[in-house]
Design a protein around this motif. Sequence first.
Motif, PDB file in Angstrom:
ATOM      1  N   LEU A  44       0.841  -1.212   0.000  1.00 37.36           N
ATOM      2  CA  LEU A  44       0.000   0.000   0.000  1.00 37.36           C
ATOM      3  C   LEU A  44       0.868   1.251   0.000  1.00 37.36           C
ATOM      4  O   LEU A  44       0.593   2.218  -0.717  1.00 37.36           O
ATOM      5  N   LEU A  45       1.931   1.227   0.820  1.00 38.95           N
ATOM      6  CA  LEU A  45       2.792   2.407   0.913  1.00 38.95           C
ATOM      7  C   LEU A  45       3.579   2.596  -0.384  1.00 38.95           C
ATOM      8  O   LEU A  45       3.842   3.723  -0.807  1.00 38.95           O
ATOM      9  N   SER A  46       3.914   1.490  -1.026  1.00 31.17           N
ATOM     10  CA  SER A  46       4.632   1.591  -2.298  1.00 31.17           C
ATOM     11  C   SER A  46       3.717   2.210  -3.366  1.00 31.17           C
ATOM     12  O   SER A  46       4.166   2.978  -4.225  1.00 31.17           O
ATOM     13  N   GLU A  47       2.429   1.890  -3.277  1.00 30.59           N
ATOM     14  CA  GLU A  47       1.471   2.476  -4.236  1.00 30.59           C
ATOM     15  C   GLU A  47       1.358   3.988  -4.040  1.00 30.59           C
ATOM     16  O   GLU A  47       1.281   4.749  -4.997  1.00 30.59           O
ATOM     17  N   THR A  48       1.359   4.430  -2.782  1.00 31.07           N
ATOM     18  CA  THR A  48       1.332   5.885  -2.537  1.00 31.07           C
ATOM     19  C   THR A  48       2.583   6.513  -3.121  1.00 31.07           C
ATOM     20  O   THR A  48       2.537   7.583  -3.730  1.00 31.07           O
ATOM     21  N   ALA A  49       3.719   5.839  -2.905  1.00 30.16           N
ATOM     22  CA  ALA A  49       4.989   6.385  -3.396  1.00 30.16           C
ATOM     23  C   ALA A  49       4.933   6.566  -4.912  1.00 30.16           C
ATOM     24  O   ALA A  49       5.392   7.580  -5.453  1.00 30.16           O
ATOM     25  N   ALA A  50       4.331   5.588  -5.585  1.00 31.27           N
ATOM     26  CA  ALA A  50       4.269   5.654  -7.054  1.00 31.27           C
ATOM     27  C   ALA A  50       3.445   6.857  -7.527  1.00 31.27           C
ATOM     28  O   ALA A  50       3.655   7.360  -8.630  1.00 31.27           O
ATOM     29  N   ARG A  51       2.519   7.308  -6.690  1.00 33.40           N
ATOM     30  CA  ARG A  51       1.701   8.467  -7.086  1.00 33.40           C
ATOM     31  C   ARG A  51       2.393   9.802  -6.814  1.00 33.40           C
ATOM     32  O   ARG A  51       1.958  10.837  -7.277  1.00 33.40           O
ATOM     33  N   ASN A  52       3.448   9.771  -5.990  1.00 35.88           N
ATOM     34  CA  ASN A  52       4.094  11.035  -5.580  1.00 35.88           C
ATOM     35  C   ASN A  52       5.616  10.982  -5.744  1.00 35.88           C
ATOM     36  O   ASN A  52       6.341  11.347  -4.824  1.00 35.88           O
ATOM     37  N   PRO A  53       6.133  10.502  -6.882  1.00 31.17           N
ATOM     38  CA  PRO A  53       7.563  10.179  -6.910  1.00 31.17           C
ATOM     39  C   PRO A  53       8.503  11.329  -6.570  1.00 31.17           C
ATOM     40  O   PRO A  53       9.532  11.118  -5.939  1.00 31.17           O
ATOM     41  N   GLY A  54       8.136  12.557  -6.951  1.00 27.71           N
ATOM     42  CA  GLY A  54       9.087  13.663  -6.766  1.00 27.71           C
ATOM     43  C   GLY A  54       8.934  14.399  -5.439  1.00 27.71           C
ATOM     44  O   GLY A  54       9.695  15.320  -5.129  1.00 27.71           O
ATOM     45  N   LYS A  55       7.963  13.966  -4.632  1.00 27.95           N
ATOM     46  CA  LYS A  55       7.661  14.718  -3.416  1.00 27.95           C
ATOM     47  C   LYS A  55       8.481  14.188  -2.229  1.00 27.95           C
ATOM     48  O   LYS A  55       8.674  12.978  -2.119  1.00 27.95           O
ATOM     49  N   PRO A  56       8.949  15.069  -1.329  1.00 30.30           N
ATOM     50  CA  PRO A  56       9.702  14.538  -0.185  1.00 30.30           C
ATOM     51  C   PRO A  56       8.801  13.687   0.724  1.00 30.30           C
ATOM     52  O   PRO A  56       7.743  14.149   1.156  1.00 30.30           O
ATOM     53  N   ALA A  57       9.231  12.460   0.945  1.00 38.89           N
ATOM     54  CA  ALA A  57       8.497  11.593   1.874  1.00 38.89           C
ATOM     55  C   ALA A  57       8.975  11.879   3.290  1.00 38.89           C
ATOM     56  O   ALA A  57       8.177  12.040   4.206  1.00 38.89           O
ATOM     57  N   VAL A  58      10.294  11.915   3.455  1.00 40.83           N
ATOM     58  CA  VAL A  58      10.894  12.156   4.766  1.00 40.83           C
ATOM     59  C   VAL A  58      12.049  13.133   4.584  1.00 40.83           C
ATOM     60  O   VAL A  58      12.862  12.968   3.666  1.00 40.83           O
ATOM     61  N   VAL A  59      12.091  14.142   5.435  1.00 44.43           N
ATOM     62  CA  VAL A  59      13.256  15.026   5.469  1.00 44.43           C
ATOM     63  C   VAL A  59      13.939  14.719   6.786  1.00 44.43           C
ATOM     64  O   VAL A  59      13.477  15.144   7.851  1.00 44.43           O
ATOM     65  N   PHE A  60      15.001  13.906   6.716  1.00 49.76           N
ATOM     66  CA  PHE A  60      15.637  13.464   7.946  1.00 49.76           C
ATOM     67  C   PHE A  60      16.786  14.389   8.293  1.00 49.76           C
ATOM     68  O   PHE A  60      17.745  14.499   7.528  1.00 49.76           O
ATOM     69  N   GLU A  61      16.699  15.077   9.411  1.00 48.73           N
ATOM     70  CA  GLU A  61      17.736  16.022   9.835  1.00 48.73           C
ATOM     71  C   GLU A  61      18.168  16.907   8.672  1.00 48.73           C
ATOM     72  O   GLU A  61      19.350  17.101   8.413  1.00 48.73           O
ATOM     73  N   GLY A  62      17.179  17.405   7.937  1.00 49.41           N
ATOM     74  CA  GLY A  62      17.449  18.372   6.878  1.00 49.41           C
ATOM     75  C   GLY A  62      17.702  17.759   5.503  1.00 49.41           C
ATOM     76  O   GLY A  62      17.732  18.467   4.507  1.00 49.41           O
ATOM     77  N   THR A  63      17.881  16.447   5.415  1.00 48.73           N
ATOM     78  CA  THR A  63      18.147  15.824   4.114  1.00 48.73           C
ATOM     79  C   THR A  63      16.874  15.168   3.575  1.00 48.73           C
ATOM     80  O   THR A  63      16.349  14.222   4.183  1.00 48.73           O
ATOM     81  N   PRO A  64      16.371  15.684   2.433  1.00 51.07           N
ATOM     82  CA  PRO A  64      15.114  15.114   1.921  1.00 51.07           C
ATOM     83  C   PRO A  64      15.308  13.795   1.185  1.00 51.07           C
ATOM     84  O   PRO A  64      16.340  13.573   0.542  1.00 51.07           O
ATOM     85  N   CYS A  65      14.322  12.957   1.283  1.00 52.56           N
ATOM     86  CA  CYS A  65      14.285  11.709   0.506  1.00 52.56           C
ATOM     87  C   CYS A  65      12.903  11.678  -0.150  1.00 52.56           C
ATOM     88  O   CYS A  65      11.881  11.691   0.551  1.00 52.56           O
TER      89      CYS A  65
END
Length: 513
Positions: free
Chosen positions: A6-27
């Motif tokens: 399910l989470l992978s499906e969400t990712a596929a809909r939002n590929p360019g959007k930051p999912a997590v910005v960990f200590e300032g570094t976006p992924c």
Amino acid sequence: MNLARLLSETAARNPGKPAVVFEGTPCTYGAFDREVERYAAMLHTAGVGKGDRVAVQLPKRMEFLFLHLANLSVGAVTLPLNTDYRPEEVEYFLSDSGTSLFVTDAERFARAAGSIRGLRGVRTLLLDGGGGAGEESLFERLSDVPAGFRRSWPAGGDDPAMICYTSGTTGRSKGAVITHRNLVSNMLALHDAWEWTGNDVLLHVLPLFHVHGLNVATHGSLYAGSTIVMHGKFDPERAWDSLEANGCTLFMGVPTIYQRMMGEWEKRERKPDLRGMRIFISGSAPLSDSLFHRFERSTGFRILERYGMTETGMIASNRIDPAHRKAKSVGYPLAGVDLRVAREDGADVRPGEVGEVWIRGDNVFRGYWGMPGKTAESFVDGWFRSGDLGFLDPEDGGRLYLVGRAKELIITGGYNVYPKEIENILEAHEAVKESAVVGLPDEEFGEKVVAVIVQKEGVAPVPPETFVALCKIHLASYKCPRQVFIVRDLPRNAMGKIRKNRIVESLRDGKPL
Ligand code: MCA
Ligand code: AMP
């Protein structure tokens, strides 16, 4: 129904959007999903498959998240472990669960190696480099994965996704087996209840090894396609700065976190600009009336309190409309969660009367790992007995209030401590005749762990600090007593049972026992 899918499906809909910005570094979602797939390929080549247990004792880092979702992708089961657990605690979790892969960092492994190398069938991967005796490096294994692997998500709704250890009344921790259906149903219920959308930005300051920080905050946000601003460690000053700078909309904490946030707020001359903020959510321990009102007076926000358990995920929540949030109440059962308040004989209480909260629904776990007896004791006719005492207000649509616990549990800063576990350590000391561990009210932590000890006659007196030091060898710091009192006797009732309420009252009021 596989959570990782399910989470992978969400990712596929939002590929360019930051999912997590960990200590300032976006992924971005795209990069996140590719990493999960790479980790899944690594697990697959390492022979990890459906039903295998993978224990994870890692600092709060992106690798934790990739690994966890990769486990779920290959059908394996994540066992998240508190980073503060001592070697003998870790050894118990690995052997009790029959873990086949343990992923940790070199520093923790160095401390635990003596116990863990003795366990048969446990393979260890180290986050930062390989070990001396056959432990491999996670990154080396990742650099070695064959191209062309695709996830097939072999685990379905009724398959286990996680085993979360919770302490037990006997001192032996129990592994709560949580299925994909449990996780997904609860995530969907929270998504609706909190009107979570892709526009949300969550500030994440909680540990990842508990249901609150992992299942509620992280799964929920990744499912909604929103962004997580993640801090490696909670710090109130950074938290307020980050809420403002990142235009956050959501925050989740335990009452101790809110207590510290308030302290910081009151120190500041210029208050943070919280215009973007939607909801501050609190759970894991009771939020006091005074903190609820102090927070509202200062920030203008009514904290939304919700109630959950490792075994059930989230059970009840206050409403999204601030007018329907009340201090001291945990709100109403979430969609799909059946809740009743039962008398000791199992019958319904009369309306408004206090009883034990019983829960049923897709959110309720499957049972305790390898403990059919304990599982059977926890259920009556399909209802899970929470051990929490509460009542439903008939005048307010059945709003739930929690008023205490039938179980002997201490909650300190959102962490659970069962007294028996500490008493077992203390009573193994040669000078101890008996002990009683209780929770005393504490402004910052809600409750603090305190031990009362009766020493054996004829042995040289042992100073209280020795007992604290003894606990620190065997138990995570948060379980160790903050204070130890040496007394001549423990108060008992006519049946000879130690009267812990009496101990709490005496210590709280500064009276002799
Ligand atoms: C740290 N210490 C604690 C606690 N946390 N002692 C008692 N209770 C605690 N909660 C110890 C440290 O080990 C250290 O001990 C000393 O206190 C000082 O640590 P400090 O730096 O002040 O603590 P911290 O690292 O800032 O942590 C405080 C915290 C943390 C941020 C409030 O405890 C926390 O993140 N709590 C959240 C826990 C959580 O996520 N619970 C959810 C469970 P020493 O100096 O002796 O080494 S899931 C759940 O309950 C259900 C499902 C639900 O409804 O959510
Ligand atoms: P855990 O075993 O860590 O999942 O902790 C679950 C316990 O935390 C519950 O059984 C409750 O006693 C307590 N708890 C969680 N949320 C709340 C809350 N909002 N108010 C009071 N107690 C809570």
